[in-house]
Design a protein around this motif. Structure first.
Motif, PDB file in Angstrom:
ATOM      1  N   GLU A 176       2.630   5.495  -6.148  1.00  0.00           N
ATOM      2  CA  GLU A 176       1.177   5.325  -6.195  1.00  0.00           C
ATOM      3  C   GLU A 176       0.744   4.634  -7.481  1.00  0.00           C
ATOM      4  OE1 GLU A 176      -0.665   5.667  -3.666  1.00  0.00           O
ATOM      5  OE2 GLU A 176       0.635   6.865  -2.415  1.00  0.00           O
ATOM      6  N   ASP A 177       1.432   4.902  -8.571  1.00  0.00           N
ATOM      7  CA  ASP A 177       1.048   4.327  -9.859  1.00  0.00           C
ATOM      8  C   ASP A 177       1.640   2.939 -10.072  1.00  0.00           C
ATOM      9  OD1 ASP A 177       1.308   7.511 -11.578  1.00  0.00           O
ATOM     10  OD2 ASP A 177      -0.349   6.625 -10.460  1.00  0.00           O
ATOM     11  N   GLU A 178       2.761   2.672  -9.454  1.00  0.00           N
ATOM     12  CA  GLU A 178       3.451   1.393  -9.654  1.00  0.00           C
ATOM     13  C   GLU A 178       2.894   0.344  -8.693  1.00  0.00           C
ATOM     14  OE1 GLU A 178       5.738   2.529 -12.673  1.00  0.00           O
ATOM     15  OE2 GLU A 178       5.982   0.575 -11.767  1.00  0.00           O
ATOM     16  N   HIS A 179       2.944  -0.882  -9.086  1.00  0.00           N
ATOM     17  CA  HIS A 179       2.660  -1.976  -8.176  1.00  0.00           C
ATOM     18  C   HIS A 179       3.699  -1.897  -7.061  1.00  0.00           C
ATOM     19  CE1 HIS A 179       3.082  -6.153  -6.761  1.00  0.00           C
ATOM     20  NE2 HIS A 179       1.787  -6.201  -6.973  1.00  0.00           N
ATOM     21  N   PHE A 180       3.295  -2.098  -5.814  1.00  0.00           N
ATOM     22  CA  PHE A 180       4.216  -1.962  -4.687  1.00  0.00           C
ATOM     23  C   PHE A 180       5.462  -2.830  -4.867  1.00  0.00           C
ATOM     24  CE2 PHE A 180       5.836  -3.263  -0.543  1.00  0.00           C
ATOM     25  CZ  PHE A 180       6.137  -2.021  -0.007  1.00  0.00           C
ATOM     26  N   GLY A 181       5.286  -4.035  -5.353  1.00  0.00           N
ATOM     27  CA  GLY A 181       6.419  -4.941  -5.539  1.00  0.00           C
ATOM     28  C   GLY A 181       7.466  -4.398  -6.495  1.00  0.00           C
ATOM     29  N   ARG A 182       7.031  -3.716  -7.535  1.00  0.00           N
ATOM     30  CA  ARG A 182       7.991  -3.128  -8.478  1.00  0.00           C
ATOM     31  C   ARG A 182       8.767  -1.986  -7.823  1.00  0.00           C
ATOM     32  NH1 ARG A 182       6.840  -1.727 -14.625  1.00  0.00           N
ATOM     33  NH2 ARG A 182       6.949  -3.982 -14.664  1.00  0.00           N
ATOM     34  N   ALA A 183       8.068  -1.094  -7.119  1.00  0.00           N
ATOM     35  CA  ALA A 183       8.751   0.002  -6.428  1.00  0.00           C
ATOM     36  C   ALA A 183       9.742  -0.562  -5.411  1.00  0.00           C
ATOM     37  CB  ALA A 183       7.736   0.917  -5.744  1.00  0.00           C
ATOM     38  N   LEU A 184       9.331  -1.604  -4.698  1.00  0.00           N
ATOM     39  CA  LEU A 184      10.214  -2.241  -3.727  1.00  0.00           C
ATOM     40  C   LEU A 184      11.436  -2.837  -4.422  1.00  0.00           C
ATOM     41  CD1 LEU A 184      10.770  -3.092  -0.808  1.00  0.00           C
ATOM     42  CD2 LEU A 184       9.407  -5.152  -1.253  1.00  0.00           C
ATOM     43  N   ALA A 185      11.237  -3.455  -5.574  1.00  0.00           N
ATOM     44  CA  ALA A 185      12.363  -4.037  -6.307  1.00  0.00           C
ATOM     45  C   ALA A 185      13.371  -2.958  -6.703  1.00  0.00           C
ATOM     46  CB  ALA A 185      11.860  -4.786  -7.537  1.00  0.00           C
ATOM     47  N   PHE A 186      12.889  -1.783  -7.086  1.00  0.00           N
ATOM     48  CA  PHE A 186      13.796  -0.690  -7.427  1.00  0.00           C
ATOM     49  C   PHE A 186      14.664  -0.308  -6.227  1.00  0.00           C
ATOM     50  CE2 PHE A 186      11.157  -0.040 -11.128  1.00  0.00           C
ATOM     51  CZ  PHE A 186      12.029   0.518 -12.063  1.00  0.00           C
ATOM     52  N   VAL A 187      14.067  -0.149  -5.057  1.00  0.00           N
ATOM     53  CA  VAL A 187      14.854   0.272  -3.898  1.00  0.00           C
ATOM     54  C   VAL A 187      15.741  -0.848  -3.370  1.00  0.00           C
ATOM     55  CG1 VAL A 187      13.376   2.201  -3.235  1.00  0.00           C
ATOM     56  CG2 VAL A 187      12.944  -0.048  -2.254  1.00  0.00           C
ATOM     57  N   VAL A 188      15.309  -2.095  -3.499  1.00  0.00           N
ATOM     58  CA  VAL A 188      16.171  -3.218  -3.108  1.00  0.00           C
ATOM     59  C   VAL A 188      17.433  -3.213  -3.958  1.00  0.00           C
ATOM     60  CG1 VAL A 188      16.397  -5.745  -3.179  1.00  0.00           C
ATOM     61  CG2 VAL A 188      14.379  -4.705  -2.153  1.00  0.00           C
TER      62      VAL A 188
ATOM     63  N   MET B 225      -5.930   0.897   6.183  1.00  0.00           N
ATOM     64  CA  MET B 225      -4.937   0.319   5.312  1.00  0.00           C
ATOM     65  C   MET B 225      -3.786   1.316   5.112  1.00  0.00           C
ATOM     66  SD  MET B 225      -5.472  -1.626   1.790  1.00  0.00           S
ATOM     67  CE  MET B 225      -4.437  -3.039   1.872  1.00  0.00           C
ATOM     68  N   VAL B 226      -2.566   0.835   5.095  1.00  0.00           N
ATOM     69  CA  VAL B 226      -1.376   1.671   4.944  1.00  0.00           C
ATOM     70  C   VAL B 226      -1.128   1.911   3.457  1.00  0.00           C
ATOM     71  CG1 VAL B 226       1.097   1.792   5.400  1.00  0.00           C
ATOM     72  CG2 VAL B 226      -0.409   0.723   7.065  1.00  0.00           C
ATOM     73  N   SER B 227      -0.828   3.154   3.098  1.00  0.00           N
ATOM     74  CA  SER B 227      -0.571   3.489   1.694  1.00  0.00           C
ATOM     75  C   SER B 227       0.741   2.856   1.219  1.00  0.00           C
ATOM     76  CB  SER B 227      -0.489   5.007   1.529  1.00  0.00           C
ATOM     77  OG  SER B 227       0.737   5.487   2.044  1.00  0.00           O
ATOM     78  N   PRO B 228       0.896   2.683  -0.088  1.00  0.00           N
ATOM     79  CA  PRO B 228       2.154   2.141  -0.603  1.00  0.00           C
ATOM     80  C   PRO B 228       3.364   2.999  -0.227  1.00  0.00           C
ATOM     81  CG  PRO B 228       0.487   2.125  -2.326  1.00  0.00           C
ATOM     82  CD  PRO B 228      -0.091   2.862  -1.156  1.00  0.00           C
ATOM     83  N   VAL B 229       3.187   4.311  -0.177  1.00  0.00           N
ATOM     84  CA  VAL B 229       4.295   5.205   0.198  1.00  0.00           C
ATOM     85  C   VAL B 229       4.702   4.958   1.643  1.00  0.00           C
ATOM     86  CG1 VAL B 229       4.962   7.611   0.560  1.00  0.00           C
ATOM     87  CG2 VAL B 229       3.693   6.973  -1.492  1.00  0.00           C
ATOM     88  N   ALA B 230       3.727   4.876   2.537  1.00  0.00           N
ATOM     89  CA  ALA B 230       4.022   4.630   3.957  1.00  0.00           C
ATOM     90  C   ALA B 230       4.670   3.259   4.141  1.00  0.00           C
ATOM     91  CB  ALA B 230       2.750   4.741   4.793  1.00  0.00           C
ATOM     92  N   ARG B 231       4.194   2.250   3.403  1.00  0.00           N
ATOM     93  CA  ARG B 231       4.799   0.908   3.486  1.00  0.00           C
ATOM     94  C   ARG B 231       6.249   0.956   3.049  1.00  0.00           C
ATOM     95  NH1 ARG B 231       1.575  -3.172   0.092  1.00  0.00           N
ATOM     96  NH2 ARG B 231       3.195  -4.581   0.820  1.00  0.00           N
ATOM     97  N   LEU B 232       6.515   1.651   1.943  1.00  0.00           N
ATOM     98  CA  LEU B 232       7.891   1.748   1.442  1.00  0.00           C
ATOM     99  C   LEU B 232       8.786   2.456   2.447  1.00  0.00           C
ATOM    100  CD1 LEU B 232       9.406   0.818  -1.058  1.00  0.00           C
ATOM    101  CD2 LEU B 232       8.971   3.067  -2.065  1.00  0.00           C
ATOM    102  N   GLN B 233       8.290   3.516   3.073  1.00  0.00           N
ATOM    103  CA  GLN B 233       9.060   4.221   4.106  1.00  0.00           C
ATOM    104  C   GLN B 233       9.402   3.283   5.257  1.00  0.00           C
ATOM    105  OE1 GLN B 233       6.245   7.375   4.919  1.00  0.00           O
ATOM    106  NE2 GLN B 233       7.557   8.883   3.893  1.00  0.00           N
TER     107      GLN B 233
END
Length: 138
Positions: A81-93, A1-9
């Motif tokens: 790592e602490d945030e739900h992936f969708g929230r972190a993604l929303a910040f960068v979007v 499984m890919v980590s949230p950090v790797a997915r965001l990258q």
């Protein structure tokens, strides 16, 4: 499984007109047409450039922390790592949309993501006033 950090990258690196450079403080800096919009540091620390009004609201509401070295600047910090992936993604979007040149549409999938993740309840998006901070020639 890919980590949230790797997915965001992977996601940010695939966006139109995004370049990635080493960050002088460790990690990676993400630019959209020369405008830095995010930094992803080791350990999943994500710094995102937003408007000052967004920064004030997000920190006040506890959705993000003020940037550790520039707490009054237009940057917020979240832990991927602490945030739900969708929230972190929303910040960068949101940050990517702010960095896009005025009058230019933010392409395809990113526009759809921005439309589904508003600042109001689930993270960040709803692109307010545009501002650009140019960071050196890259």
């Amino acid at each position: 499984m890919v980590s949230p950090v790797a997915r965001l990258q992977l996601v940010m690196s695939a966006w139109p007109d995004v370049t990635v450079h080493s960050c002088p403080w460790g990690g990676l800096a993400y630019f959209a047409r020369g405008v830095e919009f995010a930094r992803l540091h080791p350990g999943g620390v994500l710094d995102v450039q937003v408007t000052l009004s967004d920064r004030t609201r997000l920190v006040r509401e506890g959705r993000a922390r003020a940037h550790r070295f520039w707490p009054q600047g237009p940057w917020v910090t979240v832990s991927v790592e602490d945030e739900h992936f969708g929230r972190a993604l929303a910040f960068v979007v949101h940050a990517y949309a702010l960095a896009a040149p005025e009058g230019e549409q933010v392409g395809g999938r990113v526009t759809a993501l921005a439309a589904t993740s508003s600042v109001g309840e689930r993270g960040v998006a709803e692109v307010p006033e545009r501002r650009r901070v140019r960071v050196g020639a890259r």
